[in-house]
Scaffold this motif. Structure first.
Motif, short mmCIF file in Angstrom:
data_model
loop_
_atom_site.label_atom_id
_atom_site.label_comp_id
_atom_site.label_asym_id
_atom_site.label_seq_id
_atom_site.Cartn_x
_atom_site.Cartn_y
_atom_site.Cartn_z
N ASN A 1 1.93 7.08 -8.72
CA ASN A 1 0.98 7.78 -7.85
C ASN A 1 0.96 7.08 -6.51
O ASN A 1 1.50 5.99 -6.34
CB ASN A 1 -0.42 7.83 -8.49
CG ASN A 1 -1.00 6.46 -8.74
OD1 ASN A 1 -1.23 5.69 -7.81
ND2 ASN A 1 -1.22 6.13 -10.02
N TYR B 1 -3.94 -0.73 -9.45
CA TYR B 1 -4.26 0.27 -8.43
C TYR B 1 -5.68 0.06 -7.94
O TYR B 1 -6.58 -0.28 -8.71
CB TYR B 1 -4.10 1.68 -9.00
CG TYR B 1 -2.65 2.02 -9.30
CD1 TYR B 1 -1.80 2.44 -8.30
CD2 TYR B 1 -2.15 1.91 -10.60
CE1 TYR B 1 -0.46 2.74 -8.57
CE2 TYR B 1 -0.82 2.22 -10.88
CZ TYR B 1 0.00 2.63 -9.86
OH TYR B 1 1.32 2.92 -10.12
N TYR C 1 -1.74 -0.17 -4.24
CA TYR C 1 -1.76 -1.08 -5.37
C TYR C 1 -1.33 -2.48 -4.93
O TYR C 1 -0.78 -2.68 -3.85
CB TYR C 1 -0.81 -0.58 -6.47
CG TYR C 1 0.65 -0.56 -6.06
CD1 TYR C 1 1.44 -1.72 -6.07
CD2 TYR C 1 1.25 0.63 -5.65
CE1 TYR C 1 2.76 -1.70 -5.68
CE2 TYR C 1 2.58 0.66 -5.27
CZ TYR C 1 3.34 -0.50 -5.28
OH TYR C 1 4.65 -0.48 -4.90
N SER D 1 0.81 -1.21 0.00
CA SER D 1 0.00 0.00 0.00
C SER D 1 0.84 1.27 0.00
O SER D 1 0.33 2.36 -0.11
CB SER D 1 -0.92 0.01 1.22
OG SER D 1 -0.16 -0.11 2.40
N SER E 1 -9.77 5.87 -4.95
CA SER E 1 -8.76 6.58 -4.17
C SER E 1 -8.34 7.82 -4.95
O SER E 1 -8.37 7.84 -6.18
CB SER E 1 -7.52 5.70 -3.92
OG SER E 1 -7.88 4.56 -3.19
N GLN E 2 -7.95 8.87 -4.23
CA GLN E 2 -7.48 10.08 -4.89
C GLN E 2 -6.13 9.81 -5.57
O GLN E 2 -5.24 9.22 -4.98
CB GLN E 2 -7.33 11.20 -3.86
CG GLN E 2 -8.65 11.70 -3.30
CD GLN E 2 -9.53 12.31 -4.36
OE1 GLN E 2 -9.05 13.04 -5.22
NE2 GLN E 2 -10.83 12.00 -4.32
N GLU E 3 -5.98 10.23 -6.78
CA GLU E 3 -4.77 9.98 -7.55
C GLU E 3 -3.80 11.16 -7.42
O GLU E 3 -4.19 12.31 -7.54
CB GLU E 3 -5.13 9.74 -9.01
CG GLU E 3 -3.95 9.32 -9.87
CD GLU E 3 -4.41 8.90 -11.26
OE1 GLU E 3 -3.67 9.16 -12.21
OE2 GLU E 3 -5.50 8.33 -11.36
N LYS F 1 -9.34 1.04 -6.65
CA LYS F 1 -10.27 2.05 -7.13
C LYS F 1 -10.72 2.96 -5.98
O LYS F 1 -10.49 2.67 -4.80
CB LYS F 1 -11.48 1.38 -7.78
CG LYS F 1 -11.11 0.65 -9.07
CD LYS F 1 -12.34 0.10 -9.76
CE LYS F 1 -11.96 -0.51 -11.12
NZ LYS F 1 -13.13 -1.03 -11.83
N LYS G 1 -1.61 6.06 -4.92
CA LYS G 1 -2.74 5.17 -4.68
C LYS G 1 -2.22 3.79 -4.28
O LYS G 1 -1.21 3.32 -4.81
CB LYS G 1 -3.58 5.02 -5.96
CG LYS G 1 -4.40 6.24 -6.33
CD LYS G 1 -5.08 6.07 -7.67
CE LYS G 1 -6.09 4.93 -7.65
NZ LYS G 1 -6.84 4.84 -8.93
#
Length: 898
Positions: free
Chosen positions: A264, A246, A268, A10, A250-252, A248, A266
């Motif tokens: 990024n 990644y 994954y 993460s 989540s703020q990128e 879904k 996020k």
């Protein structure tokens, strides 16, 4: 070693190459991604088959001649892969390979628990393989974890998802001594909620089927910040590279890493997609029967596009190798150690390849998918057609079964939260950490666990309730094991097994909370139609196959009582001939015995015989080693002779009442009347009684064998006499090549088989006495000659096993403790091997072969070279000759000796 705990997926960090203090990256192909890498992943798994009340697998006749399916598949697959042979053209063993050292593999926690109990040698070989692969691949072992009991993760609620992952991780850690880097999902069933849970628990990668990908693209770079997505929904994804997926919602936040890629923050997880066509061929064609064909098939997937590195990965059920496809563990052993290296390919695992080659592509997955269902996860909840009997049988039962179990899970959750909240500071944390108790049920460990989680100092009764609640939750998870839905019919053993787990969870909930959930559960099962007329629906299956298999303390006590009559070392036993003082002394002794997962503390036991009748009366305390619940019971068992037993059980109500009961029972026996004794037992215990049929299957079969022994011995003598009386007639039929009357041929088969078995038993007892052993071997050779002349088939599985054990024992003695009698010992051993061939009973020399091979390089070769150079003796030549007899290639040593 970089672990999941040290570098959580993460974090969003790009994985880098392992540190290299010796600066060997340019020369070591296992430290730099360069060329072709091959990974063969085996998903090794068996469903939990244990009786929920006994914590043991009962005999499964369909697995014959083995005890159960775990044992059968073990001898066909798990053990052969731990000792896989590489053979020369003469069929001699050149090398014994531990395939697990080269496999990427996961082994389900429930299967590993069974292996640890059943064959610790193979269990240790698997752990050793992971350590060796970790050493070879710079800290990345071959083993990955698995969700605990193979539930379909997208169909599990959030809490169950996390418990399955946490139990899988903790079980893995406790066995392999490290954190898992990857995790196998049951049936590779996945959705984004499952990915989120995996990432949160530190899992770095998973393995999926190519059909589960939706689209992919290169990771953005400063020069190409918005690469186009490529649709690969038809399984066209390039499986030779890893992908980053990644999560879904989540703020990128994009940034550039050291390699110039746009990244990024996020969370994954990385994903490997195995090669679908080759993996299918492994399961459904003959490609794995020949190592060169297998290598050729692997080679056909190599991309010629000049990329610096690529991974050819395949995945299938591990049971393919040896169980579904007999002997193919040898193909793998040769491919791993010879064929792949000759092609210049590096045998690796996913974690190691990921450490060399961080993903530069990302992937999006289809919403809900699995590798064995074309309809997402319909196979485990709908009448989708997958797993059907060619369209003959429906699966309309799947949805009602799923609904019934989901309802039950939610009801049990309410019970757990209400009652568990009174006992545990955090009931759900206690459930997640209960895996530590499941791995070690010792009193000290359980007490440590309860001390950590209890809200207050628990009383003995509260400790029992705490363990009941946790076991209720364990069975609530086991009842979702995927195998229950996999096939075409709910009444199959797999469906029945998960319903038994549900029944046990129901029972435990009732014991703690007094709730009556069974009626509602059975009503819901009634909506699950069966394809079998006998059952009609799931409710009837529950009544006929589940309720009838339930066990309680009375059944355990009855089992103990009846088997006590046949124990090799009987508990305190009193006969009419004993003085009162002797009887009192014997009764004062207490005995403890384990009956499956129950500790049986015998507080008193008395046995008397009167003519053909035998009566035993006892005072017994039973304690469950799992829930710590206990019962104090009194039993009386009357053996009327033969197969007839009458056993009664009741609660212990005090010493005075117990003494009076014994006095009445033994007083009734004095009349030497079976009817009168049963009448007295009925007056004292009531109508409920147990018989031989109520024993657990294992012990019932043992006692049936004991009861049959006298009859079989007598029949053996009769057949032997018939054979002796008609020996001349038999020989005449064979001499004139006439068909032998069946009755005479059967008499010869049984008589010689009986004689052979008796001789082997004598040899087993006298193996330490050379003179007696030689006499027994001469007798076995005579039997073999006679059997050959009369064309007899000796069906003696017990004798086969005895001879195999004798050969292995004699070989160990020869190699490790010859005691100055080498010449005599090796001659005896060679004759034992020869007599096995002569008897034509298909003995297996695998254990002996493994023992000899393990000593060949470490002991035999050095000693042979030294002794031969010193011209000490001919022992080495004899040892090499023995190797040839065991079908081991000793040519290299023989050539060294000239």
């Amino acid at each position: 070693m970089t672990s999941a705990a040290q570098m959580p997926a993460s974090s969003g960090s790009t994985l880098t190459l392992d540190s290299d203090p010796h600066n060997t990256k340019e020369t070591d192909p296992l430290r730099k991604a360069n060329g072709v890498y091959v990974t063969v992943h085996g998903h090794f798994y068996q469903p939990p088959r244990e009786n929920p009340y006994l914590d043991a697998i009962e005999r499964q006749p369909s697995a014959a001649p083995f005890h159960d399916w775990n044992e059968r598949i073990h001898w066909e697959c798990y053990r052969p892969n731990a000792f896989a042979r590489v053979l020369n053209d003469q069929g001699e063993v050149v090398e014994i390979v531990n395939n697990y050292e080269y496999f990427s593999f996961n082994i389900g926690a429930t299967l590993m628990s069974w292996l640890e109990r059943y064959d610790v040698e193979v269990y240790q070989r698997i752990l050793e393989a992971d350590r060796k692969s970790s050493d070879r691949l710079h800290g990345h072992g071959n083993a990955i974890a698995q969700v605990y009991n193979h539930i379909i993760m997208p169909l599990a609620n959030e809490r169950d998802k996390y418990t399955q992952i946490r139990w899988g991780i903790e079980d893995f850690r406790s066995r392999f001594g490290r954190d898992p880097e990857g995790m196998w999902l049951a049936e590779t069933a996945v959705d984004y909620a499952t990915l989120e849970a995996l990432v949160a628990e530190g899992i770095r990668f998973i393995i999926l089927a190519p059909s589960q990908a939706l689209r992919c693209r290169p990771l953005p770079t400063p020069d190409h910040s918005h690469p186009e997505w490529i649709e690969v929904g038809g399984g066209q994804i390039d499986s030779t590279r890893p992908y980053r997926c990644y999560l879904k919602d989540s703020q990128e936040s994009k940034e550039t890493n050291d390699q110039g890629q746009m990244t990024n923050d996020k969370p994954y997880i990385d994903i490997f997609f195995y090669d679908g066509p080759i993996s299918r061929d492994m399961g459904f064609s003959d490609v794995v029967y020949n190592s060169s064909h297998f290598a050729g098939r692997i080679g056909s997937a190599v991309r010629g596009d000049h990329r610096p590195a690529q991974l050819i990965s395949v995945a299938t059920d591990g049971e393919t190798f040896g169980h579904h496809k007999k002997g193919t563990e040898k193909t793998l052993a040769y491919a791993f150690t010879k064929e792949f290296p000759q092609q210049g390919w590096k045998v690796t695992n996913f974690a190691h390849y990921l450490s060399l080659n961080s993903p530069d592509w990302e992937v999006e997955l289809k919403s809900v998918t699995a590798w064995s269902c074309a309809h997402g996860v319909g196979r485990w909840e709908d009448d989708c057609g997958c797993g059907g009997e060619g369209g003959v049988w429906h699966q309309k039962w799947r949805r009602p079964l799923r609904n019934a179990l989901n309802w039950l899970r939610d009801q049990l959750t309410e019970v757990y939260e209400e009652y568990g909240g009174q006992l545990f500071r955090d009931p759900w944390l206690a459930r997640d950490e209960y895996i530590q108790v499941m791995r070690d049920r010792s009193a000290a460990n359980v007490n440590r666990f309860l001390s950590r989680h209890q809200t207050h100092k628990l009383t003995a009764a509260e400790q029992v309730d705490a363990l009941r609640l946790l076991e209720m939750q364990r069975h609530a998870l086991l009842m979702f094991t995927s195998c229950g839905w996999f096939f075409e019919e709910i009444s199959r053993p797999e469906g029945t097994q998960i319903l038994r787990y549900a029944a046990r969870a129901l029972e435990l909930a009732g014991d703690v909370a007094g709730v009556q959930l069974e009626k509602g559960f059975v009503k819901r099962l009634g909506l699950a139609p069966s394809n079998v007329d006998q059952f009609k629906h799931g409710g009837e299956i529950y009544r006929q196959l589940v309720l009838t298999a339930q066990l309680g303390f009375k059944q355990v006590a009855a089992h103990y009582a009846i088997t006590s009559l046949f124990s090799n070392q009987k508990p305190a036993e009193t006969h009419n001939s004993l003085s009162k003082k002797d009887a009192a002394d014997k009764q004062s002794q207490h005995y403890q015995k384990r009956v499956y997962c129950y500790a049986a503390n015998e507080l008193d036991y008395q046995l008397q015989r009167m003519g053909s009748l035998t009566l035993a009366v006892g005072n017994l305390k039973l304690v469950s080693e799992i829930t710590w619940e206990s019962e104090h019971l009194v039993f009386a068992v009357l053996h009327l002779g033969g197969w007839d037993f009458h056993c009664c059980i009741q609660q212990f109500t005090g010493r005075r009442n117990y003494s009076q009961l014994k006095e009445k029972l033994f007083g009734g026996l004095q009349q030497a009347s079976a009817a009168h004794s049963i009448l007295v037992m009925t007056q004292l215990f009531g109508e409920e009684a147990f018989s031989l049929q109520n024993l657990f299957a294992e012990e019932r079969h043992r006692i049936m064998g004991l009861l049959s022994q006298e009859t079989l011995t007598r029949l053996g003598q009769l057949y032997t006499q018939a054979y002796r009386d008609n020996y001349g007639v038999l020989m005449a039929f064979h001499r004139d090549e006439l068909a032998v009357p069946q009755e005479l041929q059967v008499a010869a088969d049984i008589a010689l088989g009986h004689r052979c078995l008796m001789t082997l038993r004598s040899l087993q007892q006298d193996i330490a006495d050379p003179q007696k052993s030689w006499n027994h071997i001469l007798e076995l050779e005579a039997i073999a000659t006679e059997a050959k002349h009369l064309r007899c088939h000796l069906n003696i599985p017990d004798g086969k096993q005895m001879l195999e054990q004798l050969i292995a024992r004699s070989l160990w003695q020869l190699l490790h403790d010859a005691n100055g009698s080498f010449n005599a010992d090796i001659q005896l051993l060679e004759r034992l091997i020869d007599v096995g061939d002569q008897l034509n009973i298909d003995i297996s020399l695998q254990r002996s072969q493994e023992l000899y091979f393990s000593c060949l390089q470490s002991q035999i070769a050095p000693v042979c070279v030294t002794n031969f150079a010193n011209q000490a003796d001919n022992q080495c030549l004899q040892l090499l000759k023995l190797g040839k007899k065991l079908a081991v290639d000793v040519s290299m040593i023989s050539n060294q000796l000239g």
